[in-house]
Design an enzyme around this catalytic site. Structure first.
Site, PDB file in Angstrom:
ATOM      1  N   LYS A   1       0.870  -1.185   0.000  1.00 27.86           N
ATOM      2  CA  LYS A   1       0.000   0.000   0.000  1.00 27.86           C
ATOM      3  C   LYS A   1       0.896   1.221   0.000  1.00 27.86           C
ATOM      4  CE  LYS A   1      -4.011   2.003   0.577  1.00 27.86           C
ATOM      5  NZ  LYS A   1      -3.694   2.630  -0.712  1.00 27.86           N
TER       6      LYS A   1
ATOM      7  N   GLN B   1       7.346   3.897   3.694  1.00 24.35           N
ATOM      8  CA  GLN B   1       5.938   3.503   3.739  1.00 24.35           C
ATOM      9  C   GLN B   1       5.726   2.230   4.563  1.00 24.35           C
ATOM     10  OE1 GLN B   1       3.872   5.597   1.627  1.00 24.35           O
ATOM     11  NE2 GLN B   1       2.171   4.831   2.841  1.00 24.35           N
TER      12      GLN B   1
ATOM     13  N   LYS C   1       5.618   3.384   8.131  1.00 26.66           N
ATOM     14  CA  LYS C   1       4.466   4.272   8.311  1.00 26.66           C
ATOM     15  C   LYS C   1       3.181   3.465   8.397  1.00 26.66           C
ATOM     16  CE  LYS C   1       4.623   7.554   5.523  1.00 26.66           C
ATOM     17  NZ  LYS C   1       4.580   8.612   4.525  1.00 26.66           N
TER      18      LYS C   1
ATOM     19  N   LYS D   1       5.261   1.756  -3.229  1.00 23.41           N
ATOM     20  CA  LYS D   1       5.200   3.122  -3.766  1.00 23.41           C
ATOM     21  C   LYS D   1       5.416   3.048  -5.269  1.00 23.41           C
ATOM     22  CE  LYS D   1       4.704   7.419  -2.433  1.00 23.41           C
ATOM     23  NZ  LYS D   1       3.916   7.998  -1.340  1.00 23.41           N
TER      24      LYS D   1
ATOM     25  N   GLY E   1      -2.936   8.172  -4.071  1.00 23.29           N
ATOM     26  CA  GLY E   1      -2.349   9.384  -4.647  1.00 23.29           C
ATOM     27  C   GLY E   1      -1.085   9.806  -3.926  1.00 23.29           C
ATOM     28  N   ASP E   2      -0.399  10.740  -4.502  1.00 18.93           N
ATOM     29  CA  ASP E   2       0.756  11.402  -3.886  1.00 18.93           C
ATOM     30  C   ASP E   2       0.950  12.687  -4.694  1.00 18.93           C
ATOM     31  OD1 ASP E   2       3.121  10.848  -1.868  1.00 18.93           O
ATOM     32  OD2 ASP E   2       4.130  11.576  -3.650  1.00 18.93           O
TER      33      ASP E   2
ATOM     34  N   THR F   1      -4.479  13.253   5.379  1.00 17.62           N
ATOM     35  CA  THR F   1      -3.071  13.428   5.731  1.00 17.62           C
ATOM     36  C   THR F   1      -2.867  14.752   6.488  1.00 17.62           C
ATOM     37  OG1 THR F   1      -2.518  12.165   3.764  1.00 17.62           O
ATOM     38  CG2 THR F   1      -0.715  13.328   4.833  1.00 17.62           C
TER      39      THR F   1
ATOM     40  N   ASN G   1      -2.526  19.065  -1.505  1.00 17.95           N
ATOM     41  CA  ASN G   1      -3.499  18.341  -0.698  1.00 17.95           C
ATOM     42  C   ASN G   1      -3.156  18.355   0.794  1.00 17.95           C
ATOM     43  OD1 ASN G   1      -3.965  15.344   0.523  1.00 17.95           O
ATOM     44  ND2 ASN G   1      -5.761  16.094  -0.545  1.00 17.95           N
TER      45      ASN G   1
ATOM     46  N   SER H   1      -6.726   5.411   3.950  1.00 24.24           N
ATOM     47  CA  SER H   1      -6.796   4.529   2.780  1.00 24.24           C
ATOM     48  C   SER H   1      -7.203   3.124   3.217  1.00 24.24           C
ATOM     49  CB  SER H   1      -5.433   4.444   2.091  1.00 24.24           C
ATOM     50  OG  SER H   1      -5.221   5.572   1.300  1.00 24.24           O
TER      51      SER H   1
END
Ligand code: NDP
Length: 444
Positions: free
Chosen positions: A89, A110, A113, A125, A164-165, A208, A239, A376
């Protein structure tokens, strides 16, 4: 040479020309030394060697046709780093700077995290060196469809769930989801950050930024303090930055500066977020316009100067390595007491050292911006359960997760004798769960 030093040396030798990956791995592994000392079985099981080697790296060609009829070719990436605790993820980033090193650093971060969220999600990622800036909607769609035409075979609701990023928001997720559904003929939770009419979750857009404020609020609370009346500087105006600003303002803080990749605005009266949202979200314009629209505000070309603005709390929310040693020192000299990382790796290793030496409460990205990944996972839960939770329900869960993360990293730091060092706390707390899962699953 210690186990950690050996793994790092080997990593640099085997992955040349990947400076961001080296930086992230150095930051993480050096803090794990006390854990591997306590657990000699990890070395025997080659755990760190496996931890820093992605399970799978996919690189592919993304051809598409622009509005002039010209064929363009971009690079596509997906790094499936670690699936010990759940399906891969992590977000997709579309930005011209994207390369394998950046995707690997983000993927490694990630893993920890997602582990910190307490939810069953692994780390991955991806992205492309495609630049969405200045492209028409049709060009964006053509690119997203081509990108998914290759990516679809590597992902799945129980395998790998991208989000998204930078450069990938609701519009891009929508085009990619449409293409996935068309190819696979299945409407499943394979991407998160989807629109609310087709499987998205309330609060995902805000998650976030809100999460960053929730964890910072908890750190303030633990010190008998709050956001009320604090002066805040936020970098970025995308964002994460926008929703961090919104929540900080709702808690009584005054946000005085924001930027985009061209320059920053300073508004001593406090940022008028509606104007920022109109410029960045509706018109997809430049932050410069803010100063033309809001009397008393000033625009300065270039980004770095934002850190010379005195503040109590700094929230870097744009990109990696935004705050270097010098900027960190300036922030400290001007009385900054808290730094919460909304972006991934926005502070250099030297900057972090300055913060820690000077008693700044430093909340590292993998804890502070985990709210996006967490929500998410809540979107995934709603998709597989065919449910739709209310805003309040998701927001309360997000807040609970962020408060929990704060206490977990605080406790882990204390347990290992590094009280108040949240870089140590976050890496250790995140790693232990992944390590235990990897040990239980044998050499895979
Ligand atoms: P967006 O694309 O929405 O916004 C990025 C913002 O940062 C924009 O204002 C952009 O300016 C600015 N920016 C990008 N690159 C640079 C640069 N090199 N120098 C200065 N400014 C720059 O992205 P997000 O808000 O989604 O992501 C921001 C950060 O947060 C990233 O590090 C991302 O990895 C991280 N993050 C995001 C999550 C999410 O849920 N979205 C989750 C966890 C982390 P411009 O408008 O000029 O491009």
């Amino acid at each position: 040479m210690t186990y950690v030093e050996r793994v790092l040396k080997n990593l640099k030798k085997r992955n040349p020309g990947e400076p961001e990956f080296h930086q992230a791995a150095t930051e993480i592994l050096t803090t794990l030394a006390p854990v591997v000392e306590k657990h000699p079985e990890y070395e025997k099981a080659g755990l760190l060697e496996r931890f820093v080697e992605p399970e799978r790296v996919v690189m592919f060609r993304v051809p598409w046709v622009d509005d002039k009829g010209k064929v363009q070719v971009n690079k596509g990436y997906r790094v499936q780093f670690n699936s010990a605790i759940g399906p891969y993820k992590g977000g997709l980033r579309f930005h011209p700077s994207v390369n394998l090193s950046i995707i690997k650093f983000l993927g490694l971060e990630q893993i920890l995290k997602n582990s910190l969220t307490g939810l069953p999600i692994g780390g991955g990622k991806g992205g492309s060196d495609f630049d969405p800036k200045g492209k028409s909607d049709r060009e964006i769609m053509a690119f997203c469809q081509s990108f998914m035409t290759e990516l679809y075979r590597h992902i799945g609701a129980d395998t790998d769930v991208p989000a998204g990023d930078i450069g990938v928001g609701g519009r891009e997720i929508g085009y990619m989801f449409g293409q996935y559904k068309r190819i696979r003929n299945e409407h499943v939770g394979v991407l998160t950050g989807r629109g609310l009419t087709y499987g998205g979750s309330l609060v995902r857009t805000e998650a976030t930024g809100y999460g960053l404020i929730y964890i910072t609020e908890e750190a303030l609370k633990a010190r008998g303090d709050s956001f009320e009346g604090k002066t805040v500087v936020i970098s970025g105006s995308g964002n994460v930055a926008i929703y961090a600003c919104q929540k900080a303002q709702s808690l009584g803080a005054k946000v005085v500066a924001m930027y985009d990749s061209n320059g920053y605005i300073y508004d001593p009266q406090g940022i008028d977020l509606a104007v920022v949202k109109d410029i960045k979200e509706v018109k997809r314009g430049r932050i410069k316009e803010y100063a033309e629209r809001v009397p008393g505000s000033v625009y300065t070309e270039g980004c770095k100067g934002i850190w010379t603005i005195p503040c109590d709390i700094a929230l870097p929310c744009a990109t990696q390595n935004e705050i270097d040693e010098q900027s960190a020192q300036t922030l400290v000299n001007n009385g900054c007491k808290y730094v919460g990382e909304g972006a991934n790796m926005p502070s250099t290793l030297e900057a972090i050292e300055v913060f820690q030496k000077n008693g700044v409460v430093f909340l590292p990205a993998k804890a502070a911006n985990a709210g996006g990944g967490a929500t998410s996972a809540l979107e995934m839960a709603q998709s597989s359960g065919r449910m739709f939770w209310s805003f309040e329900e998701v927001d309360a869960k997000l807040k609970g997760i962020m408060v929990n993360i704060y206490h977990n990293i605080d406790n882990a730091a204390k347990e290992y004798g590094y009280e108040g060092n949240y870089v140590m706390g976050a890496n250790i707390a995140g790693f232990i769960k992944v390590a235990e899962a990897m040990m239980a699953q044998g050499v895979v």
